[in-house]
Design a protein around this motif. Sequence first.
Motif, PDB file in Angstrom:
ATOM      1  N   GLU A 183      16.783  17.034  18.103  1.00  0.00           N
ATOM      2  CA  GLU A 183      15.428  16.596  18.398  1.00  0.00           C
ATOM      3  C   GLU A 183      14.439  17.737  18.188  1.00  0.00           C
ATOM      4  O   GLU A 183      13.322  17.533  17.686  1.00  0.00           O
ATOM      5  CB  GLU A 183      15.353  16.089  19.841  1.00  0.00           C
ATOM      6  CG  GLU A 183      13.998  15.545  20.244  1.00  0.00           C
ATOM      7  CD  GLU A 183      13.975  15.001  21.655  1.00  0.00           C
ATOM      8  OE1 GLU A 183      12.878  14.825  22.207  1.00  0.00           O
ATOM      9  OE2 GLU A 183      15.071  14.748  22.219  1.00  0.00           O
ATOM     10  N   GLU A 184      14.850  18.962  18.585  1.00  0.00           N
ATOM     11  CA  GLU A 184      13.981  20.115  18.401  1.00  0.00           C
ATOM     12  C   GLU A 184      13.720  20.381  16.927  1.00  0.00           C
ATOM     13  O   GLU A 184      12.595  20.703  16.524  1.00  0.00           O
ATOM     14  CB  GLU A 184      14.616  21.357  19.043  1.00  0.00           C
ATOM     15  CG  GLU A 184      14.720  21.331  20.560  1.00  0.00           C
ATOM     16  CD  GLU A 184      15.908  20.504  21.063  1.00  0.00           C
ATOM     17  OE1 GLU A 184      16.012  20.314  22.274  1.00  0.00           O
ATOM     18  OE2 GLU A 184      16.738  20.060  20.229  1.00  0.00           O
ATOM     19  N   SER A 187      11.205  17.895  15.522  1.00  0.00           N
ATOM     20  CA  SER A 187       9.849  18.229  15.952  1.00  0.00           C
ATOM     21  C   SER A 187       9.295  19.409  15.159  1.00  0.00           C
ATOM     22  O   SER A 187       8.145  19.385  14.695  1.00  0.00           O
ATOM     23  CB  SER A 187       9.847  18.548  17.453  1.00  0.00           C
ATOM     24  OG  SER A 187       8.565  18.926  17.887  1.00  0.00           O
ATOM     25  N   ASP A 190       8.589  18.317  11.471  1.00  0.00           N
ATOM     26  CA  ASP A 190       7.376  17.516  11.320  1.00  0.00           C
ATOM     27  C   ASP A 190       6.113  18.356  11.464  1.00  0.00           C
ATOM     28  O   ASP A 190       5.087  18.076  10.832  1.00  0.00           O
ATOM     29  CB  ASP A 190       7.362  16.385  12.354  1.00  0.00           C
ATOM     30  CG  ASP A 190       8.412  15.323  12.063  1.00  0.00           C
ATOM     31  OD1 ASP A 190       8.890  15.267  10.915  1.00  0.00           O
ATOM     32  OD2 ASP A 190       8.758  14.552  12.985  1.00  0.00           O
ATOM     33  N   SER A 191       6.179  19.386  12.306  1.00  0.00           N
ATOM     34  CA  SER A 191       5.010  20.229  12.535  1.00  0.00           C
ATOM     35  C   SER A 191       4.775  21.212  11.396  1.00  0.00           C
ATOM     36  O   SER A 191       3.630  21.542  11.074  1.00  0.00           O
ATOM     37  CB  SER A 191       5.171  21.019  13.847  1.00  0.00           C
ATOM     38  OG  SER A 191       5.274  20.146  14.948  1.00  0.00           O
TER      39      SER A 191
END
Length: 281
Positions: A183-184, A187, A190-191
């Motif tokens: 999940e990290e 994130s 995507d950033s």
Amino acid sequence: MDVELARTFLEVMSAGTFLDASKRLNVTQTTITARINSLEEKLDSKLFIRNRSGAKLTSDGERFVEYATSLVQLWDRARAEIRLPQGLDTRLCIGAENSLWNPLMINWVLWIQAHIPNLALHSDVANSDVLLERLEAGGLDAAIIHRPKYHSGLVIEQIMEEKLIHVQSVDSPKPDLFINWSEEFRSQYDSALPQPRQTAYSFNLGPLALQIMLQQGGNGYFRTRVVKQYIERGKLERVPQSPEFTHPVFVVYKKNKMTESLNSALLGLKSQAKKDIQWYL
């Protein structure tokens, strides 16, 4: 409480029917029914909704799953400890996430064999959620994983700073491959990157994606220690100006459960993690 009642409860939950549970446990369906009735009486609670389609957990039954699992695992661990093979003094149970068994878990087991005498060793390889459940239930003494869940009863130590880097096939850099590392990672990805991660080829297992890329071409994010050998051999190359992402490795164990054997094993693990060795997965 009789552990067999908890074991039967878990078997019915897994099988979905009393009949299938009876076949798995090699007892009659009447025995299964009697055990569940006895368990519900002891708990003063209804655990299953029974109908023609099978047996479904009630809300009380769902809450009891964690306790039943812990009870069965602790009992199995106690039996194993008591029945240690002749000449062995203690037992150690360790685990590793699927992507960490080769070579980190292999080298850890080999180190333990060479440096901790009179020890019975059990090892598990599973996903991080399963390992953490077994750890909290007492079925494991320690586990090496990428994504720990912080809990007041656990000690979490980082043993390795791994990175995910963007590489591509030298011969055929397409298609784009997306590996769902965590999940990290999603994130961070995507950033940091303008392109969407919705690609035609996505994976939840890095080694599988790597083999596809090596055989058919493509590009994606992989662990530095794993792709290092292929970069050195000229099969892969880093994608210029692509960001790196952290992907550390942790060892997790329970507070106040330290033993001499576990302490020695952890020291051995940390020594192995520092070595510059070839990774395969």
